[in-house]
Design a protein around this motif. Structure first.
Motif, PDB file in Angstrom:
ATOM      1  N   GLY A 633       0.806  -1.218   0.000  1.00  0.00           N
ATOM      2  CA  GLY A 633       0.000   0.000   0.000  1.00  0.00           C
ATOM      3  C   GLY A 633       0.839   1.268   0.000  1.00  0.00           C
ATOM      4  O   GLY A 633       0.304   2.349   0.122  1.00  0.00           O
ATOM      5  N   GLY A 634       2.131   1.112  -0.138  1.00  0.00           N
ATOM      6  CA  GLY A 634       2.997   2.279  -0.133  1.00  0.00           C
ATOM      7  C   GLY A 634       3.231   2.784   1.272  1.00  0.00           C
ATOM      8  O   GLY A 634       2.715   2.226   2.250  1.00  0.00           O
ATOM      9  N   SER A 635       4.041   3.832   1.391  1.00  0.00           N
ATOM     10  CA  SER A 635       4.270   4.419   2.705  1.00  0.00           C
ATOM     11  C   SER A 635       4.836   5.809   2.510  1.00  0.00           C
ATOM     12  O   SER A 635       5.285   6.155   1.438  1.00  0.00           O
ATOM     13  N   SER A 636       4.758   6.619   3.557  1.00  0.00           N
ATOM     14  CA  SER A 636       5.360   7.947   3.501  1.00  0.00           C
ATOM     15  C   SER A 636       6.481   7.973   4.515  1.00  0.00           C
ATOM     16  O   SER A 636       6.355   7.417   5.606  1.00  0.00           O
ATOM     17  N   SER A 637       7.572   8.615   4.144  1.00  0.00           N
ATOM     18  CA  SER A 637       8.644   8.692   5.122  1.00  0.00           C
ATOM     19  C   SER A 637       8.932  10.147   5.447  1.00  0.00           C
ATOM     20  O   SER A 637       8.644  11.047   4.665  1.00  0.00           O
ATOM     21  N   SER A 638       9.459  10.367   6.629  1.00  0.00           N
ATOM     22  CA  SER A 638       9.808  11.710   7.067  1.00  0.00           C
ATOM     23  C   SER A 638      11.165  11.667   7.732  1.00  0.00           C
ATOM     24  O   SER A 638      11.571  10.636   8.261  1.00  0.00           O
ATOM     25  N   ASN A 639      11.855  12.799   7.667  1.00  0.00           N
ATOM     26  CA  ASN A 639      13.088  12.936   8.412  1.00  0.00           C
ATOM     27  C   ASN A 639      12.777  13.835   9.607  1.00  0.00           C
ATOM     28  O   ASN A 639      12.435  14.987   9.432  1.00  0.00           O
ATOM     29  N   ILE A 640      12.837  13.270  10.827  1.00  0.00           N
ATOM     30  CA  ILE A 640      12.403  14.029  12.010  1.00  0.00           C
ATOM     31  C   ILE A 640      13.550  14.211  12.990  1.00  0.00           C
ATOM     32  O   ILE A 640      14.626  13.662  12.816  1.00  0.00           O
ATOM     33  N   LYS A 641      13.274  14.982  13.997  1.00  0.00           N
ATOM     34  CA  LYS A 641      14.249  15.145  15.079  1.00  0.00           C
ATOM     35  C   LYS A 641      13.748  14.382  16.299  1.00  0.00           C
ATOM     36  O   LYS A 641      12.543  14.351  16.573  1.00  0.00           O
ATOM     37  N   ILE A 642      14.662  13.773  17.045  1.00  0.00           N
ATOM     38  CA  ILE A 642      14.310  13.150  18.313  1.00  0.00           C
ATOM     39  C   ILE A 642      15.236  13.765  19.360  1.00  0.00           C
ATOM     40  O   ILE A 642      16.439  13.526  19.324  1.00  0.00           O
ATOM     41  N   PRO A 643      14.674  14.581  20.238  1.00  0.00           N
ATOM     42  CA  PRO A 643      15.526  15.247  21.239  1.00  0.00           C
ATOM     43  C   PRO A 643      16.328  14.217  22.012  1.00  0.00           C
ATOM     44  O   PRO A 643      15.793  13.195  22.452  1.00  0.00           O
ATOM     45  N   LEU A 654      12.099   7.952   9.340  1.00  0.00           N
ATOM     46  CA  LEU A 654      11.087   6.965   9.734  1.00  0.00           C
ATOM     47  C   LEU A 654       9.907   6.990   8.781  1.00  0.00           C
ATOM     48  O   LEU A 654       9.742   7.935   8.004  1.00  0.00           O
ATOM     49  N   HIS A 655       9.156   5.922   8.801  1.00  0.00           N
ATOM     50  CA  HIS A 655       7.913   5.863   8.029  1.00  0.00           C
ATOM     51  C   HIS A 655       6.763   6.224   8.952  1.00  0.00           C
ATOM     52  O   HIS A 655       6.787   5.889  10.128  1.00  0.00           O
ATOM     53  N   ARG A 656       5.784   6.972   8.412  1.00  0.00           N
ATOM     54  CA  ARG A 656       4.680   7.354   9.296  1.00  0.00           C
ATOM     55  C   ARG A 656       3.340   6.948   8.679  1.00  0.00           C
ATOM     56  O   ARG A 656       3.180   6.922   7.450  1.00  0.00           O
ATOM     57  N   HIS A 657       2.430   6.624   9.542  1.00  0.00           N
ATOM     58  CA  HIS A 657       1.096   6.229   9.104  1.00  0.00           C
ATOM     59  C   HIS A 657       0.070   6.968   9.943  1.00  0.00           C
ATOM     60  O   HIS A 657       0.208   7.045  11.159  1.00  0.00           O
ATOM     61  N   LEU A 658      -0.946   7.499   9.246  1.00  0.00           N
ATOM     62  CA  LEU A 658      -2.079   8.068   9.972  1.00  0.00           C
ATOM     63  C   LEU A 658      -3.107   6.951  10.111  1.00  0.00           C
ATOM     64  O   LEU A 658      -3.499   6.346   9.108  1.00  0.00           O
ATOM     65  N   VAL A 659      -3.537   6.683  11.350  1.00  0.00           N
ATOM     66  CA  VAL A 659      -4.456   5.567  11.530  1.00  0.00           C
ATOM     67  C   VAL A 659      -5.693   6.008  12.311  1.00  0.00           C
ATOM     68  O   VAL A 659      -5.637   6.954  13.102  1.00  0.00           O
ATOM     69  N   GLY A 660      -6.774   5.289  12.060  1.00  0.00           N
ATOM     70  CA  GLY A 660      -8.028   5.565  12.742  1.00  0.00           C
ATOM     71  C   GLY A 660      -8.150   4.727  14.006  1.00  0.00           C
ATOM     72  O   GLY A 660      -7.236   3.967  14.357  1.00  0.00           O
ATOM     73  N   PRO A 661      -9.298   4.833  14.691  1.00  0.00           N
ATOM     74  CA  PRO A 661      -9.512   4.051  15.916  1.00  0.00           C
ATOM     75  C   PRO A 661      -9.499   2.542  15.631  1.00  0.00           C
ATOM     76  O   PRO A 661      -9.792   2.126  14.516  1.00  0.00           O
ATOM     77  N   ASP A 662      -9.165   1.766  16.651  1.00  0.00           N
ATOM     78  CA  ASP A 662      -9.178   0.301  16.575  1.00  0.00           C
ATOM     79  C   ASP A 662      -8.170  -0.262  15.578  1.00  0.00           C
ATOM     80  O   ASP A 662      -8.312  -1.392  15.114  1.00  0.00           O
ATOM     81  N   TYR A 663      -7.158   0.504  15.204  1.00  0.00           N
ATOM     82  CA  TYR A 663      -6.240   0.067  14.147  1.00  0.00           C
ATOM     83  C   TYR A 663      -5.505  -1.217  14.522  1.00  0.00           C
ATOM     84  O   TYR A 663      -5.527  -2.200  13.784  1.00  0.00           O
ATOM     85  N   PHE A 664      -4.840  -1.201  15.708  1.00  0.00           N
ATOM     86  CA  PHE A 664      -3.982  -2.344  16.063  1.00  0.00           C
ATOM     87  C   PHE A 664      -4.795  -3.584  16.352  1.00  0.00           C
ATOM     88  O   PHE A 664      -4.395  -4.691  16.027  1.00  0.00           O
ATOM     89  N   LYS A 665      -5.979  -3.371  16.914  1.00  0.00           N
ATOM     90  CA  LYS A 665      -6.858  -4.497  17.227  1.00  0.00           C
ATOM     91  C   LYS A 665      -7.341  -5.149  15.928  1.00  0.00           C
ATOM     92  O   LYS A 665      -7.307  -6.375  15.769  1.00  0.00           O
ATOM     93  N   THR A 666      -7.759  -4.292  14.953  1.00  0.00           N
ATOM     94  CA  THR A 666      -8.304  -4.832  13.720  1.00  0.00           C
ATOM     95  C   THR A 666      -7.240  -5.584  12.915  1.00  0.00           C
ATOM     96  O   THR A 666      -7.496  -6.652  12.370  1.00  0.00           O
TER      97      THR A 666
END
Lengths: 933, 111
Positions: A633-643, A654-666
């Protein structure tokens, strides 16, 4: 000149035999009668006169023959004779002919099929007027050019030169290339991205693909519409009424091929467009493999995509969003158009390139402000445009090459097999050949005759192979086409495919026919004419040749088997690779309500409603949605800072995903520590993230990741997400790569609601059973939002492994075919040896050899041949498989497991093939065998 | 025994046929054969039939043409005649022949 005339006259002479013969006969009769008359006038008796006439004329028959030779082409006549004779011989032994023809048909058919696909993908020109006049603009740069802020379409780094290559240029460059050139009759462009749009045809919603093209696209390509008119330059004016041209396939499937479709209004992304024409069935656009449904002018494109990038209720007319979109696409830093041109008559490519170079350089001059930008300045190149863009060719050139090698091996085995058959048949024809030799036929004539027979076999085999290939190549394209990206490859048998098939047939015929023909005519006459002269043991040159053929077949099939084995192991490894999701009972579908104008809170509300509706369907356990689907399904990656972890210079990828409720359970992703995302993580709550195990390990090592901060956004406007949970690793984009560091963010906390989502539904039973009710429920939310592809997760995994599966299946079937051929070849050769040695075996047994010993003797002989081939094959395979090492996963190219199982398999097949001949040898009755002598 | 009749030298039959047609105009096969026999005065052994493949060859090369006509006693016969290309060819062959025979004559005298 006079020689040429003679040749033409001879060719004519071949077809007028009868009337020319009659003329000659008349002429000679008159000649004789004239001599007779003169003789009688001199006082001879009629009888003497005739006798004298015949003497002074010479032989009438010889004269006729000499004239016939002079008239026709002796070579052609012998050939015709050989062909007729060859047909007779083939008819006389239908069993042999059938086996040889089937063997060759399989070998040639496999080659022809792969070549057909290769032709369609690699060689075929676009179905447009004079494709060779088309040039494609591309560019290259030594480093990534920073003047390109947004690039759409393909770009890739040449692994050999390290250069960046792309076909996309900015709109201003296209404009100047089009207006300032003097060498092209037309310079046109199209958007490099084929965009999915939500369409309504006659009120029904469909997800279709669209391509934006410049107003002179159709005239530049020289493509006419079958009904209506193409898109014209006047349609591309900013104020022009929006129009569209439909592809033939779209017109047939969405409008039922309605002739009155022209003038109809269809709705794309809520914008009404008038259908002005339908493209011809063979025209698929300029991007091979892409299946385009509708073409729209560039001017309409900015209005269409506005709802994608800048969500807002799309009403016709100049709005702010539209102006912003138009500005975005006209910016010199947005590179999104592919430019092609049609050369003027008489202009050389060099002239054109020189001119384009100057124009292109000027158009980007203003953008170059630093030395680094100058160093990485894109330089214009042109490529032949006759085949369109080459993304498909790049993707499939290597797999097709490997497959072509595999089928070439199959054909070689088939050739060796038929050569073996011919060789043993030559022994059966020893007497015939010996008789013809002793009657004065020259050896060359006989060889010519035998090779003609082989060619006949090959051509018949080729003809059947061609029939077979149509079916195989369609299957192949269907397989490829059912893949992740739907790929349209139009197939047809054209001159190139026919020529290829004819050439390999003739080559095969010569390859397998020549050596047996030479060997068959090398005969000691006296020996051959004596009955029983055949029983001379296993020695002799011909036997060595036959044995070599069998061993060669074993060796070649080993290479194929090892290759197939490695692909099979790769597939197995990939199928069982842990993906981090519960595979069974999960349904996926995608929707893009943003294209219908949903935005902001309305969009979020739409997603919530869909999720609520799904929950009411019986059999649904839970459901969720996310921007990216699992697996492929593809993915989006970002270059972020981690203090505390990253420095100013080096961020964290890192790769980031926007997810809705119940994502991990489903999805069934296990929660390792902390909590998951849920409804309380909304826009007003503190920003939170859930990370996968790999991210936790890579970023924080042994430390507890809970409570740590991931800093997204720019330095000026940082957005800090606090880690609240850690979940198991899961694979998204690529099954072959280890899971990348991944962060999951709550959909409600995103800056903008994503305009498209993939919904995932966990069911208790067969997930496809809920599809009808699913469609119902979605239509009740909004019937104008079409549902994209609906799949189960297992289907998605299958699709992601399509190429691997196709490879494994194809090479597996080719290897299986090779094994059958080898088995037949070995069986035939051993049977032949046993038959020839019947009386030797009889003598041995009469002298007291036990049947078991005779059985063992034949078996050992067969296994020696197999073993020799096996050894050669293993060596060849160890060398050859290095070529496919890059296509393998978690399997070494010299995988001991594969090599040893293939060896065992081949030995087993060898035993099987020798068993029957060995039994036959054992059963030889000494009395019968000796009496036979 | 003394050999008085010779086989026709390879290639010279063409020349003889062309020369005959040049001298006598359109002729049928019998006429050509008779003429060659007459001129050779019995020196050349000519199977008359051998002129037919030669006639065919000359036609195929476009040096002579043929058409059906009536013979002296009104029978259907094929008449051969020289074409323009044939005349040119005859000229070259004549020169070739003279050059070669001169060479051979000199050779025989000097030896």
């Amino acid at each position: 000149m006079s020689r040429l005339r003679e040749l033409l006259s001879r060719i004519r002479g071949m077809f007028l035999t009868d009337s020319l013969d009659r003329d000659l006969e008349d002429e000679m009769r008159l000649h004789l009668e004239m001599i007779v008359e003169e003789n009688i006038a001199r006082g001879m008796s009629s009888e003497d006169a005739w006798r004298n006439a015949r003497r002074s004329f010479g032989g009438v028959l010889q004269t006729t023959e000499a004239c016939r030779d002079q008239r026709g082409l002796p070579f052609m006549e012998t050939l015709m004779q050989d062909v007729r004779y060859g047909f007779r011989m083939l008819r006389k032994s239908p069993g042999f002919t059938a086996v040889a023809v089937i063997t060759l048909a399989l070998g040639i058919g496999a080659n022809s099929a792969i070549f057909n696909v290769l032709d369609a993908v690699m060689l075929k020109s676009l179905p447009v007027a004079d494709p060779q006049q088309l040039l494609l603009v591309t560019w290259t740069a030594s480093g990534w050019p920073s003047i390109v802020e947004d690039l759409e379409g393909t770009n890739y780094k040449d692994p050999h030169t390290g250069q960046w290559l792309s076909e996309s240029v900015p709109y201003p460059a296209f404009q100047t290339l089009r207006t300032d050139n003097t060498t092209f009759s037309e310079v046109f462009a199209f958007a490099s991205n084929v965009d999915g749009v939500n369409a309504q045809f006659d009120g029904r919603a469909h997800a279709v693909s669209s391509e934006a093209v410049s107003g002179n696209y159709f005239s530049g390509l020289g493509v006419q519409t079958i009904i209506g008119r193409p898109i014209l330059s006047s349609d591309d004016e900013p104020a022009a009424a929006p129009v569209t041209v439909l592809s033939y396939g779209c017109w047939k499937s969405k409008l039922g091929g309605d002739e009155s479709a022209v003038g109809k209004t269809i709705v794309l992304n809520s914008i009404p467009l008038t259908v002005v024409g339908v493209a011809p069935p063979e025209f698929f656009g300029t991007q091979p493999g892409e299946n385009i449904d509708v073409w729209v002018p560039l001017s309409a494109y900015t209005r269409l995509v506005r709802s994608l990038n800048f969500a807002g209720p799309a009403q016709w007319g100049a709005t702010e969003a539209e102006a912003a979109t138009a500005e975005y696409f006209q910016k010199p830093s947005t590179w999104w158009l592919v430019v092609m041109g049609r050369l003027k008559q008489g202009v050389s490519e060099q002239q054109a390139v020189a001119e384009l170079n100057v124009i292109f350089d000027q158009s980007i001059d203003a953008m170059i402000t630093s030395e680094k930008q100058q160093a990485n300045r894109p330089a214009l190149r042109v490529a032949p445009g006759n085949k369109g863009l080459d993304a498909l060719r790049r993707q499939f050139s290597e797999p097709l090459f490997v497959l072509m090698c595999a089928v070439a091996l199959v054909l070689l085995i088939a050739c060796a097999n038929v050569a073996g058959l011919l060789l043993s048949r030559a022994s059966a024809r020893r007497k015939e050949i010996a008789v013809r030799l002793s009657l004065g036929a020259r050896r060359l004539q006989l060889i010519q005759q035998l090779v003609t027979e082989s060619l006949l076999l090959a051509l018949i085999g080729g003809a059947f192979g061609l029939l077979l290939s149509r079916w195989v190549s369609e299957l192949l394209v269907a397989l490829v086409g059912s893949g992740r990206q739907s790929i349209a490859i139009p197939l047809n048998v054209n001159v190139r495919v026919l020529t290829f098939t004819a050439v390999i047939s003739v080559l095969a015929g010569v390859v397998f026919g020549l050596a047996p023909a030479f060997s068959a005519t090398r005969i000691s006459l006296t020996e051959a004419l004596k009955e029983g002269g055949a029983g001379r043991g296993l020695g002799g040159r011909r036997s060595v040749f036959a044995k070599t053929l069998v061993s060669a077949q074993v060796a070649l099939s080993m290479v194929l088997l090892v290759g197939a084995g490695l692909f099979l192991r790769t597939l197995q490894k990939l199928e069982s690779v842990p993906i981090g999701f519960e595979r069974r009972h999960l349904l996926l579908f995608s929707i893009s309500p943003g294209l219908n104008g949903y935005q902001g809170p309305g969009l979020a509300e739409y997603y919530r409603q869909v999720q609520d509706r799904i929950a009411t369907i019986p059999g649904v356990v839970s459901s969720t949605f996310s921007t990216h689907a699992p697996v492929g399904g593809g993915s989006s990656s970002s270059n972020i800072k981690i203090p505390g972890v990253t420095t100013d210079k080096k961020g964290f990828e890192l790769h980031r995903h926007l997810v809705g409720p119940d994502y991990f359970k489903t999805l069934g992703i296990p929660v390792l520590t902390g909590r998951v995302l849920d409804e309380r993580d909304n826009a007003s709550a503190p920003l939170v993230a859930v990370v996968n195990q790999t991210l936790a390990l890579n970023a924080f090592g042994e430390e507890n990741p809970l409570g740590k901060i991931l800093r997204f956004g720019s330095d000026a406007k940082p957005r800090d997400f606090q880690i609240v949970g850690v979940v198991g690793d899961a694979k998204y984009n690529d099954l072959r790569q280890p899971p990348p560091p991944t962060a999951y963010l709550a959909h409600f906390q995103a800056l903008d609601a994503a305009s498209f989502m993939t919904f995932q539904v966990r069911t208790s039973g067969d997930p496809t059973a809920i599809v009808p009710s699913l469609r119902d429920q979605l239509a009740q939310v909004d019937k104008n939002v079409p549902i994209g592809e609906i799949d189960t997760l297992e289907e998605r995994i299958d699709k992601a492994l399509l190429l691997e599966r196709m490879f494994s299946r194809l090479t597996g079937s080719f290897a299986g075919l090779a094994l059958v051929l080898v088995c037949v070849g070995l069986y035939g050769t051993m049977s032949y040896f046993v038959a020839r040695r019947t009386n030797e075996i009889g003598i041995r047994m009469a002298l007291g050899a036990r049947p078991a010993r005779v059985f063992g003797m034949v078996l050992v002989e067969g296994l020696t041949l197999t073993g020799a081939g096996l050894a050669a094959g293993l060596a060849a395979a160890a060398f050859g498989t290095r070529l496919i090492a890059s296509s393998l996963y978690d399997v070494a190219s010299v995988d001991p497991m594969t090599f040893s199982s293939v060896a065992v398999l081949v030995i087993g097949v060898g035993l099987l093939a020798c068993y029957v001949p060995a039994r036959r040898a054992m059963k030889v009755d000494p009395m019968v065998a000796l009496r036979y002598e | 025994m003394k050999e008085t009749r010779s086989d026709i030298l390879q290639g010279t039959l063409d020349l003889m046929v062309l020369k005959t047609l040049e001298g006598l105009g359109p002729l049928h096969g019998y006429g050509i054969a008779r003429r060659i026999e007459q001129v050779s005065d019995g020196v050349l052994e000519l199977n008359q039939g051998t002129i037919y493949p030669a006639l065919l060859r000359l036609q195929q090369r476009g040096w002579i043409k043929s058409e059906w006509g009536a013979s002296e006693n009104n029978r259907r016969a094929k008449y051969y005649s020289l074409t323009r290309a044939g005349r040119k060819q005859l000229e070259t062959e004549k020169q070739d022949w003279e050059r070669i025979s001169a060479v051979i004559a000199r050779m025989l005298q000097s030896a």
